[in-house]
Structures are given as C-alpha cells and as structure tokens.
Design a protein around this motif. Structure first.
Motif, PDB file in Angstrom:
ATOM      1  N   ALA A   1      -5.886 -45.626   8.673  1.00  0.00           N
ATOM      2  CA  ALA A   1      -6.900 -45.320   7.573  1.00  0.00           C
ATOM      3  C   ALA A   1      -6.874 -43.806   7.948  1.00  0.00           C
TER       4      ALA A   1
ATOM      5  N   ALA B   1      -1.000 -45.495  -4.078  1.00  0.00           N
ATOM      6  CA  ALA B   1      -2.146 -45.013  -4.165  1.00  0.00           C
ATOM      7  C   ALA B   1      -1.710 -43.316  -4.085  1.00  0.00           C
TER       8      ALA B   1
ATOM      9  N   LEU C   1       0.214 -58.741  -8.767  1.00  0.00           N
ATOM     10  CA  LEU C   1      -0.615 -60.102  -8.776  1.00  0.00           C
ATOM     11  C   LEU C   1      -0.322 -60.363 -10.343  1.00  0.00           C
TER      12      LEU C   1
END
Ligand code: NDP
Length: 323
Positions: free
Chosen positions: A171, A240, A264
């Motif tokens: 992160a 992203a 998904l």
C-alpha cells in the motif's frame, strides 16, 4: 426524491444533486429505501466513461447498496416489506429510493449494519473469486494483496487469513500498512519502496509469490510478473493506474506463469459459482470471522467529494454514501 444525476461523463464534479421522481417497481422488482451505498473504483470509472461497459447518460450512479424493502412489484415472493437487504445493480443507488430485480437481492446477516452490508457484496465476492474460484489458493500458500487498505484489499486480507493463507500487503502509506497488519497481513511493504520486488520475493521464501491479486496495472503489471513464483497465478482484477500494461506471452512461458482476468459482473452469471461463494461467505461473515471494513462516510450531497477522495487514494476500507 433527491438523487445524484450525471448528464455528461467526466471527473467526479460532473455529479449533481437533483430532485427526480421516485422510481416505481415493475413486475418482479422491489423498491428499496436506501440506507447506505458502497462506492467502488468502478463507479468512478463509470462516471468518467472509462469502465468495461459503456456508460449511458443521463443516469444515477451507484451499483452496490443496502436498505430496507419498501414496496414490492407484481409477482414478487420470498421478500418482505421491512426486510434489510443488500443489492448489486448496474446503477441507480445514489438516491433516496432505488428499484432492483428481486432475484438479485442478497440477504444480509443480522450482525451487519446497513453500512457494513453495503460494503460487502462487490469486495468480498471479488476477493473470494480472486483467492479461491480463479486463484485456487490453498492453506499455507502466500498471496500478494495490492492496494491492501482499500475496499477490495481489506476484504482480500481477511478472507485470505480466514482460509489459512499468508499475506504480503502492498500500500502507499505507513497508515495503510498499519491497517493491513491489524487485519492480519503477515508482511507489509510500501508500494513505492525501491526494493519492493526483491522484498516481496524474499518474504515468500525467495522464489516469489504463488498467487498475486493484481489491481494496479500499467507499469506495475511487469513488476507483478517479476514478483511471481514459477508457475505463479496472477489474477488481473483492476487497473487503478488507468495505464496500459504490456504483456509479452513469451515471458509467461519462461516461468510457466498464468494470467487470469476476473470481472465480478460476468462471473455473477454463473449461478453455481456464485452460490458456492455465497455459501462460503455467509459462513465467514455470519460467524464474525470477517467484518466488512466501513471507510469514510459521506452525505448524498457530498458524493463528488467521496468519489474524488477515492480517486486521490485518501480512503481506506469501503467508501460509503448515506442518502
Ligand atoms: P480501493 O478502495 O482499493 O481504492 C483504490 C486504491 O487503488 C487506492 O486506495 C490506492 O491504494 C490504489 N491505487 C494504486 N494505484 C493507484 C492510482 N494510480 N490511482 C488511484 N488509486 C491507485 O477501491 P476498490 O476496492 O473499489 O477497487 C480496487 C481495485 O480493484 C480497482 O482497480 C477496481 O477497479 C478493482 N475491482 C475490480 C473488480 C472486478 O470485478 N474486476 C471488483 C472490485 C474491484 P494505495 O494508495 O495503497 O496504492
């Protein structure tokens, strides 16, 4: 009723709060009083016109939400007025009321709040499919979770730990890495650490990581290939960075790597796969083994700010908007 409307595609500030008529449920549909909307990176891309499917304007964004069933359309059975449900629709949730097909409702375990229920479907089903359905992760195996403090990242850490896997978390800030550790990540590394590739490989025993959940894309995709173990599986879930990645198939051959895409929305069409995931997740959430991470919460009028904060990487957990 108040609703967010988008009349032209662009950055988050194209979203406007407007007064619009409340939608009426047709046959097979239910109207839900929206308690909380979970905001996904996909919502930001959809408003920008950069999502996997074309965005048609004008529209009301918001695909994932929880609320109370307020009225039933003709022929709806098995759902009660007053029941709390979660729903995953294409759009229309950033409003006081939203109408969805009753067949797509997701029952909410009693131990979840409205915000937690809205933080659940997209991130946890995606994490499950990335780790298990497509990733084929097994107990004791290492997995690399990128954007580890985000909505999908926090879900992935919790699920991986619940499945007995070991987690390396990446992160962008120390605060985000602290959250990843709190949720059970075994090793945390700053996303911009100059030695990140070697550190990730070392953490997984020197040979690289067998399973990588790839959400950044662009130039970072090459790094994921470098971090992967021989025969490693890289599950491409997001982009992203919004940059193109270069993939040279020959490079996959050299170390027998597998790159698999995961979306998904299309996986949900496979009923058997969805039921299997739903059953596993209901057990883990119902028993409190995993808890959806509710992030910053905004009012409907502040929707543009919520979207911009998500885009600017300022948020952790699931961004929630309460109409
Ligand atoms: P998050 O809450 O994870 O927020 C996005 C995070 O991405 C940021 O916090 C940031 O974390 C990270 N990031 C890395 N690079 C960038 C960049 N250049 N610009 C902005 N953010 C960056 O969002 P979601 O959980 O909604 O989504 C995470 C990813 O997973 C997205 O790519 C999304 O599209 C994808 N996704 C895909 C699904 C599918 O079906 N395929 C379903 C759900 C999500 P940090 O600051 O730590 O780098």
């Amino acid at each position: 009723m108040k609703a967010i409307r988008v009349e032209r595609l662009g950055p988050p500030d194209v979203m406007e709060l407007q007064d619009v008529p409340a939608p009426t449920p047709g046959p097979g549909e239910v109207r839900i009083e929206v308690e909380a909307v979970g905001i996904n990176f996909a919502d930001v891309l959809s408003v920008a016109g950069e999502y996997l499917t074309r965005t048609r304007v004008p529209y009301t964004p918001g695909m994932e939400f929880a609320g109370i069933v307020e009225s039933l359309g003709e022929g709806v059975t098995g759902v009660q007025v007053g029941q709390r449900v979660a729903a995953l629709g294409g759009s229309g949730a950033l409003a006081r009321y939203s109408v969805v097909n009753a067949a797509g409702l997701i029952p909410v375990p009693e131990n979840l709040s409205g915000a937690q229920a809205a933080a659940f479907p997209v991130s946890y089903f995606t994490a499950y499919h990335g780790l298990k359905t497509l990733g084929r992760g097994v107990e004791g195996e290492w997995v690399l979770v990128q954007a580890a403090a985000g909505a999908l990242g926090t879900a992935s850490i919790q699920l991986a730990r619940a499945m007995g896997m070991h987690v390396i978390a990446l992160a962008s800030t120390d605060e985000k890495l602290a959250l990843a550790r709190d949720l059970g990540a075994d090793v945390t590394i700053l996303q911009d650490d100059p030695d990140r590739v070697q550190k990730v490989r070392d953490a997984a025993g020197g040979k690289g990581v067998p399973l990588i959940l790839e959400v950044v894309g662009g130039k970072r995709f090459q790094e994921s290939l470098d971090m992967a173990a021989p025969q490693g599986r890289i599950i491409v879930i997001g982009n992203a960075s919004r940059e193109q990645a270069n993939l040279r198939p020959v490079e996959l051959m050299k170390r027998n790597l597998t790159v698999t895409g995961l979306w998904l929305t299309s996986l949900m069409n496979d009923r058997a796969v969805t039921m299997q995931a739903a059953q596993a997740l209901a057990g883990l959430v119902g028993s409190g083994k995993v808890t959806p991470q509710v992030g910053p919460t905004y009012a409907l009028a502040d929707s543009a700010r919520a979207f911009q904060d998500l885009l600017d990487r300022k948020t952790t957990g699931k961004v929630i908007i309460e109409p």
